[in-house]
Design an enzyme around this catalytic site. Sequence first.
Site, PDB file in Angstrom:
ATOM      1  N   ASP A  21     -10.398   1.322 -17.789  1.00 49.60           N
ATOM      2  CA  ASP A  21     -11.764   1.265 -17.266  1.00 49.60           C
ATOM      3  C   ASP A  21     -12.564   0.255 -18.082  1.00 49.60           C
ATOM      4  O   ASP A  21     -12.862   0.491 -19.249  1.00 49.60           O
ATOM      5  CB  ASP A  21     -12.386   2.674 -17.371  1.00 49.60           C
ATOM      6  CG  ASP A  21     -13.852   2.681 -16.952  1.00 49.60           C
ATOM      7  OD1 ASP A  21     -14.295   1.701 -16.304  1.00 49.60           O
ATOM      8  OD2 ASP A  21     -14.545   3.668 -17.264  1.00 49.60           O
ATOM      9  N   ASN A  23     -15.678  -1.015 -17.249  1.00 47.65           N
ATOM     10  CA  ASN A  23     -17.146  -0.978 -17.184  1.00 47.65           C
ATOM     11  C   ASN A  23     -17.723   0.417 -17.395  1.00 47.65           C
ATOM     12  O   ASN A  23     -18.881   0.676 -17.078  1.00 47.65           O
ATOM     13  CB  ASN A  23     -17.654  -1.591 -15.869  1.00 47.65           C
ATOM     14  CG  ASN A  23     -17.196  -0.784 -14.665  1.00 47.65           C
ATOM     15  OD1 ASN A  23     -16.487   0.221 -14.819  1.00 47.65           O
ATOM     16  ND2 ASN A  23     -17.591  -1.195 -13.477  1.00 47.65           N
ATOM     17  N   ASP A  25     -17.343   3.523 -16.136  1.00 50.34           N
ATOM     18  CA  ASP A  25     -17.748   4.542 -15.158  1.00 50.34           C
ATOM     19  C   ASP A  25     -16.665   5.604 -14.953  1.00 50.34           C
ATOM     20  O   ASP A  25     -16.775   6.433 -14.055  1.00 50.34           O
ATOM     21  CB  ASP A  25     -18.133   3.892 -13.821  1.00 50.34           C
ATOM     22  CG  ASP A  25     -16.950   3.219 -13.151  1.00 50.34           C
ATOM     23  OD1 ASP A  25     -15.857   3.163 -13.782  1.00 50.34           O
ATOM     24  OD2 ASP A  25     -17.089   2.741 -12.009  1.00 50.34           O
ATOM     25  N   ASP A  29     -10.327  -0.338 -13.451  1.00 53.18           N
ATOM     26  CA  ASP A  29     -10.828  -1.457 -12.645  1.00 53.18           C
ATOM     27  C   ASP A  29     -10.231  -2.779 -13.115  1.00 53.18           C
ATOM     28  O   ASP A  29      -9.470  -2.827 -14.087  1.00 53.18           O
ATOM     29  CB  ASP A  29     -12.368  -1.499 -12.718  1.00 53.18           C
ATOM     30  CG  ASP A  29     -12.855  -1.480 -14.155  1.00 53.18           C
ATOM     31  OD1 ASP A  29     -12.302  -2.237 -14.968  1.00 53.18           O
ATOM     32  OD2 ASP A  29     -13.772  -0.676 -14.474  1.00 53.18           O
ATOM     33  N   ASP A  98       0.100  -5.210  -3.105  1.00 44.70           N
ATOM     34  CA  ASP A  98       0.683  -4.230  -2.197  1.00 44.70           C
ATOM     35  C   ASP A  98       0.255  -4.618  -0.785  1.00 44.70           C
ATOM     36  O   ASP A  98      -0.915  -4.947  -0.560  1.00 44.70           O
ATOM     37  CB  ASP A  98       0.138  -2.829  -2.531  1.00 44.70           C
ATOM     38  CG  ASP A  98       1.219  -1.769  -2.504  1.00 44.70           C
ATOM     39  OD1 ASP A  98       1.865  -1.626  -1.450  1.00 44.70           O
ATOM     40  OD2 ASP A  98       1.407  -1.093  -3.520  1.00 44.70           O
ATOM     41  N   ASP A 199       4.671  -1.834   1.549  1.00 45.91           N
ATOM     42  CA  ASP A 199       4.641  -0.380   1.607  1.00 45.91           C
ATOM     43  C   ASP A 199       5.364   0.159   2.851  1.00 45.91           C
ATOM     44  O   ASP A 199       5.105  -0.315   3.961  1.00 45.91           O
ATOM     45  CB  ASP A 199       3.159   0.048   1.649  1.00 45.91           C
ATOM     46  CG  ASP A 199       2.968   1.532   1.500  1.00 45.91           C
ATOM     47  OD1 ASP A 199       3.319   2.056   0.437  1.00 45.91           O
ATOM     48  OD2 ASP A 199       2.454   2.172   2.441  1.00 45.91           O
ATOM     49  N   GLU A 253       9.480  -1.499   0.125  1.00 41.67           N
ATOM     50  CA  GLU A 253       9.747  -0.101  -0.204  1.00 41.67           C
ATOM     51  C   GLU A 253      10.624   0.455   0.907  1.00 41.67           C
ATOM     52  O   GLU A 253      10.252   0.366   2.081  1.00 41.67           O
ATOM     53  CB  GLU A 253       8.441   0.686  -0.288  1.00 41.67           C
ATOM     54  CG  GLU A 253       8.685   2.111  -0.748  1.00 41.67           C
ATOM     55  CD  GLU A 253       7.519   3.062  -0.460  1.00 41.67           C
ATOM     56  OE1 GLU A 253       7.430   4.088  -1.131  1.00 41.67           O
ATOM     57  OE2 GLU A 253       6.728   2.784   0.456  1.00 41.67           O
ATOM     58  N   HIS A 322       4.050   5.190  -9.046  1.00 34.32           N
ATOM     59  CA  HIS A 322       2.936   6.104  -8.802  1.00 34.32           C
ATOM     60  C   HIS A 322       3.298   7.270  -7.878  1.00 34.32           C
ATOM     61  O   HIS A 322       2.474   8.133  -7.629  1.00 34.32           O
ATOM     62  CB  HIS A 322       1.776   5.312  -8.199  1.00 34.32           C
ATOM     63  CG  HIS A 322       2.148   4.748  -6.853  1.00 34.32           C
ATOM     64  ND1 HIS A 322       3.154   3.813  -6.681  1.00 34.32           N
ATOM     65  CD2 HIS A 322       1.684   5.012  -5.613  1.00 34.32           C
ATOM     66  CE1 HIS A 322       3.273   3.540  -5.397  1.00 34.32           C
ATOM     67  NE2 HIS A 322       2.392   4.238  -4.719  1.00 34.32           N
ATOM     68  N   ASP A 323       4.512   7.267  -7.337  1.00 31.18           N
ATOM     69  CA  ASP A 323       4.911   8.313  -6.395  1.00 31.18           C
ATOM     70  C   ASP A 323       5.838   9.364  -7.000  1.00 31.18           C
ATOM     71  O   ASP A 323       6.297  10.256  -6.282  1.00 31.18           O
ATOM     72  CB  ASP A 323       5.630   7.694  -5.187  1.00 31.18           C
ATOM     73  CG  ASP A 323       4.676   6.933  -4.286  1.00 31.18           C
ATOM     74  OD1 ASP A 323       3.480   7.262  -4.260  1.00 31.18           O
ATOM     75  OD2 ASP A 323       5.147   5.993  -3.601  1.00 31.18           O
TER      76      ASP A 323
HETATM   77  C1  GLC Z   1       4.204   4.601  -0.025  1.00 34.67           C
HETATM   78  C2  GLC Z   1       3.301   4.572  -1.230  1.00 34.67           C
HETATM   79  C3  GLC Z   1       2.641   5.919  -1.347  1.00 34.67           C
HETATM   80  C4  GLC Z   1       1.815   6.139  -0.112  1.00 34.67           C
HETATM   81  C5  GLC Z   1       2.644   5.986   1.161  1.00 34.67           C
HETATM   82  C6  GLC Z   1       1.786   5.833   2.355  1.00 34.67           C
HETATM   83  O1  GLC Z   1       5.234   5.499  -0.154  1.00 34.67           O
HETATM   84  O2  GLC Z   1       4.021   4.209  -2.369  1.00 34.67           O
HETATM   85  O3  GLC Z   1       1.867   6.034  -2.504  1.00 34.67           O
HETATM   86  O4  GLC Z   1       1.245   7.404  -0.145  1.00 34.67           O
HETATM   87  O5  GLC Z   1       3.459   4.848   1.132  1.00 34.67           O
HETATM   88  O6  GLC Z   1       1.133   4.603   2.329  1.00 34.67           O
HETATM   89 CA    CA Z   2     -14.635   1.263 -14.024  1.00 36.44          CA
END
Ligand code: GLC
Ligand code: CA
Length: 547
Positions: A21, A23, A25, A29, A98, A199, A253, A322-323
């Site tokens: 972060d 700034n 908040d 970012d 992405d 994606d 993906e 992130h999944d």
């Molecule tokens: C992909 C992304 C995931 C998202 C899904 C729908 O699997 O990595 O985070 O929720 O697609 O866009």
């Molecule tokens: Ca921020």
Amino acid sequence: MGTQWYKDRVFYQIWPRSFADGNGDGIGDLYGVYEKLDYLKSLGIGGIWFSPLYQSPQTDYGYDISDYRAIAPEYGDLDIFKKVVDKAHALDIKIVMDLVVNHTSDEHEWFVKSRDKNSPYRDYYFWRKGKRPGCPPNNWDSFFENEAWGYDETTDEYYLHLFNRKQVDLNMDNPAVRQEVKDILKFWLDMGVDGFREDVITMISKPEGLPDDHLVPFFKGIRMYSSGPHIHEYLQEFRTEVLDNYDCFVIGEAPLVSIKQAKEYMGGDHPDLDMMFNFQHMNADCMFTEYMPRPFNLRKLKRAFTKWQKKLDWNALYLENHDHPRIISRYGSETYHDESGKMLAACYLLLKGTPFVYQGQEIGMTNIALPSIDDYKDCMAIKNYNNDIKKKPVEEVLPKIQKATRDNARTPVQWSKDAYGGFSTTQPWFAVNENYTTINVASQEQDPDSLLNFYRKLIAFRTKSPVVRYGSYRELCPHNKHLYVYEREYEGEGLLVVCSFTDKPCTYHLPKKVREGNIKVLFSNYNCDDLEPTLTTKPYEVRVYQY
Ligand code: GLC
Ligand code: CA
């Protein structure tokens, strides 16, 4: 075709909301990213993949885009984005965006306009009449809700959403939609980005007539739109009409894709995709998803690695994103945090392919367990909780969610032992893992033997090593339940990687050619460099021998 520069770099994935972060908040970012670029350079990173930065209502944290040409205001604007790109380029770091075009947010102006039956945007999406009153057009399941159809009272029609009801599937069969995609690609390429992570790209072509799926009990529909009828055509169109004009690369993906299908995407001299993320090795402790847990099975993991290493020329290598929950908490051990973190790092960074490191992975961030479902943010966790809680007590349901949720990977990055892990100067948008006082970047910077510095050394090594870049791959003792052992060889040089996935001692006899070669220990997580022909492993030990 470009120079395949993506084969010589290690990528770092930034999930912007929780990275840094800048700034104050409480939300990560691009100002924060700008300040951390030197850190990424010091790690040896040659490319960044940004999870979505676009304007979005954030019901799926950016995977629900309401404007493809704007940066979400909480992350910054196009000016700071441009500064990030320029500084990254000055540091020789490529930028990958992405590309989320299977669906848009329901707040995207295309969808808003498409609510009118007479609008040309109606056909941008899959608007259909129900089978009969109160019954959706087909029986497909949604990943984030129960059924894949949202109902609109005004027109008495349904729209398709494979993900949540605010993520509306685009009709890629409409040439106008494909033109939009090409324009979006051009927009960002002209801004200077170097590629896209596409994606759920294998799902963008739906079967004609959207038929019911009567074959399977869950994930109904998926087999019909995974690698659907026109997928290769559409990807070729994007390639020929846009991507070919730039020195860029695309990584798709690709959940549930077989090797044979992978070759269809990546074979030939004009492939649809340069690389893909396959999911098989992420299922060593579950079936299909983390919500169907099974005991960790190393042989399953090894089979997945070996199959893809042997059958494909080039793989995208990853253990986290992130999944998925954090890898030390899954395939490693929180008790042997440092040891198992290092073992896992060496285990995948020395395979053949392009590695991706997910934010916080380099310091070994772990899963979090929050006290109530109300503390969670991930729409997938909430769907699973709401379904399970109808049938089972909370003491049973919550622990399963805690282990499986994608939120495990989404806690703020632990930069230091300052308040909020140094992520922000104010209460962050999401819980910081309490272990930030011991697991953080600043303290690992100071320790030459830290996991962070282990990642640094491995990345530096692999970036200049011809064996890692070009070498053959062969798995040894594939039936061993606790050890993963493989060798890489190239022009008379060899690497032997021995990884223990247990805290129990295991014995391993080094192969003759290694014993008899000019051998040296390159990496070890116990600072052992003895060359005994028989190794008795310590908990989660890894040794990398050069011969
Ligand atoms: C992909 C992304 C995931 C998202 C899904 C729908 O699997 O990595 O985070 O929720 O697609 O866009
Ligand atoms: Ca921020």
